[in-house]
Design an enzyme around this catalytic site. Structure first.
Site, PDB file in Angstrom:
ATOM      1  N   HIS A  57       0.839  -1.214   0.000  1.00  0.00           N
ATOM      2  CA  HIS A  57       0.000   0.000   0.000  1.00  0.00           C
ATOM      3  C   HIS A  57       0.864   1.250   0.000  1.00  0.00           C
ATOM      4  O   HIS A  57       2.061   1.190   0.299  1.00  0.00           O
ATOM      5  CB  HIS A  57      -0.990   0.032   1.173  1.00  0.00           C
ATOM      6  CG  HIS A  57      -0.352   0.066   2.532  1.00  0.00           C
ATOM      7  ND1 HIS A  57      -0.117  -1.070   3.285  1.00  0.00           N
ATOM      8  CD2 HIS A  57       0.116   1.096   3.284  1.00  0.00           C
ATOM      9  CE1 HIS A  57       0.452  -0.730   4.430  1.00  0.00           C
ATOM     10  NE2 HIS A  57       0.609   0.585   4.456  1.00  0.00           N
ATOM     11  N   HIS A  83       4.096   7.034   3.711  1.00  0.00           N
ATOM     12  CA  HIS A  83       5.006   5.896   3.543  1.00  0.00           C
ATOM     13  C   HIS A  83       4.532   4.960   2.438  1.00  0.00           C
ATOM     14  O   HIS A  83       3.400   5.069   1.969  1.00  0.00           O
ATOM     15  CB  HIS A  83       5.212   5.126   4.856  1.00  0.00           C
ATOM     16  CG  HIS A  83       4.019   4.357   5.365  1.00  0.00           C
ATOM     17  ND1 HIS A  83       3.109   4.890   6.262  1.00  0.00           N
ATOM     18  CD2 HIS A  83       3.583   3.098   5.111  1.00  0.00           C
ATOM     19  CE1 HIS A  83       2.189   3.970   6.533  1.00  0.00           C
ATOM     20  NE2 HIS A  83       2.443   2.879   5.842  1.00  0.00           N
ATOM     21  N   GLU A 119       7.837   0.843   4.909  1.00  0.00           N
ATOM     22  CA  GLU A 119       7.393  -0.230   5.802  1.00  0.00           C
ATOM     23  C   GLU A 119       7.598  -1.550   5.068  1.00  0.00           C
ATOM     24  O   GLU A 119       7.289  -1.654   3.876  1.00  0.00           O
ATOM     25  CB  GLU A 119       5.895  -0.036   6.113  1.00  0.00           C
ATOM     26  CG  GLU A 119       5.314  -1.104   7.032  1.00  0.00           C
ATOM     27  CD  GLU A 119       3.826  -0.888   7.334  1.00  0.00           C
ATOM     28  OE1 GLU A 119       3.172  -0.086   6.624  1.00  0.00           O
ATOM     29  OE2 GLU A 119       3.322  -1.523   8.278  1.00  0.00           O
TER      30      GLU A 119
END
Lengths: 134, 134
Positions: free
Chosen positions: A7, A79, A130
């Site tokens: 994502h 992010h 991440e």
């Protein structure tokens, strides 16, 4: 080692306003909001055919994205999350090559119920990345 | 109206250093650099299984990303590009709902040889979004 893009996260002050803009202006399909109190955020998902965008609103001033919104009052890209096949191997490669992990190097359980870690943005092109166990 | 995620763009000062970090630290497969003088950038592509990340280095001080790097000296997330099935319909929907297009509302030919436009970040969650004709 990095696999698919899981994502892209965008921090916003107000999920209602942000969701309406994405729906009306670019025709996005936006999910109903979900609260993740442990992570300090309320989230909606925007589905693209090959991935998803998450809009994150802080639940309070202690939320990890509250400080980002102080610096970026319009909201903004926060992010990118990549799936990785072996998070521990990824972590060890990062540490061996001089990159820092935010907080403890032991993976935590992320908002999607899977182990995650965050790479220090200064150690990867100023970008918060991440990594999530696939 | 928005279709698939075409790419995520990250601005960097030095493609050589940035490429090495992505290769060594997270095992990314990074392409050879390509120059796009009309767009003022040199680019490498990082392939994920479901999309790509582009690292952009400005060719000179007049490059559209030079100012971004002044504000973000470590580099950082610059924009997301989505494919859309009908760019003119997308443009008209943006304008009808009060969102601004950067520069002229007439699409230009982007670095990938297809018509593109950029939405004003203030009109979509502080995030620079490129729309590209699919």
């Amino acid at each position: 080692m990095i696999g698919s893009i899981n994502h892209i996260a965008i921090a916003v002050h107000d999920l209602g306003v942000a969701s309406a803009h994405w729906r009306e202006r670019v025709g996005a399909v936006v999910s109903a909001p979900q609260r993740f109190p442990k992570h300090g955020v309320k989230v909606v998902f925007i589905a693209a055919s090959n991935g998803k965008v998450e809009l994150l609103e802080p639940l309070d001033d202690k939320s990890p994205i509250a400080k980002f919104l102080e610096r970026n009052p319009d909201g903004g890209l926060h992010h990118i999350c990549f799936d990785v096949p072996d998070l521990i191997a990824s972590r060890d490669q990062l540490l061996a090559t001089g990159a820092r992990i935010l907080g403890s190097p032991d993976p935590k359980i992320g908002a999607h119920g899977k182990p995650v870690l965050f790479i220090h943005p200064k150690d990867l092109t100023g970008t918060l990345i991440e990594l999530q166990q696939a």
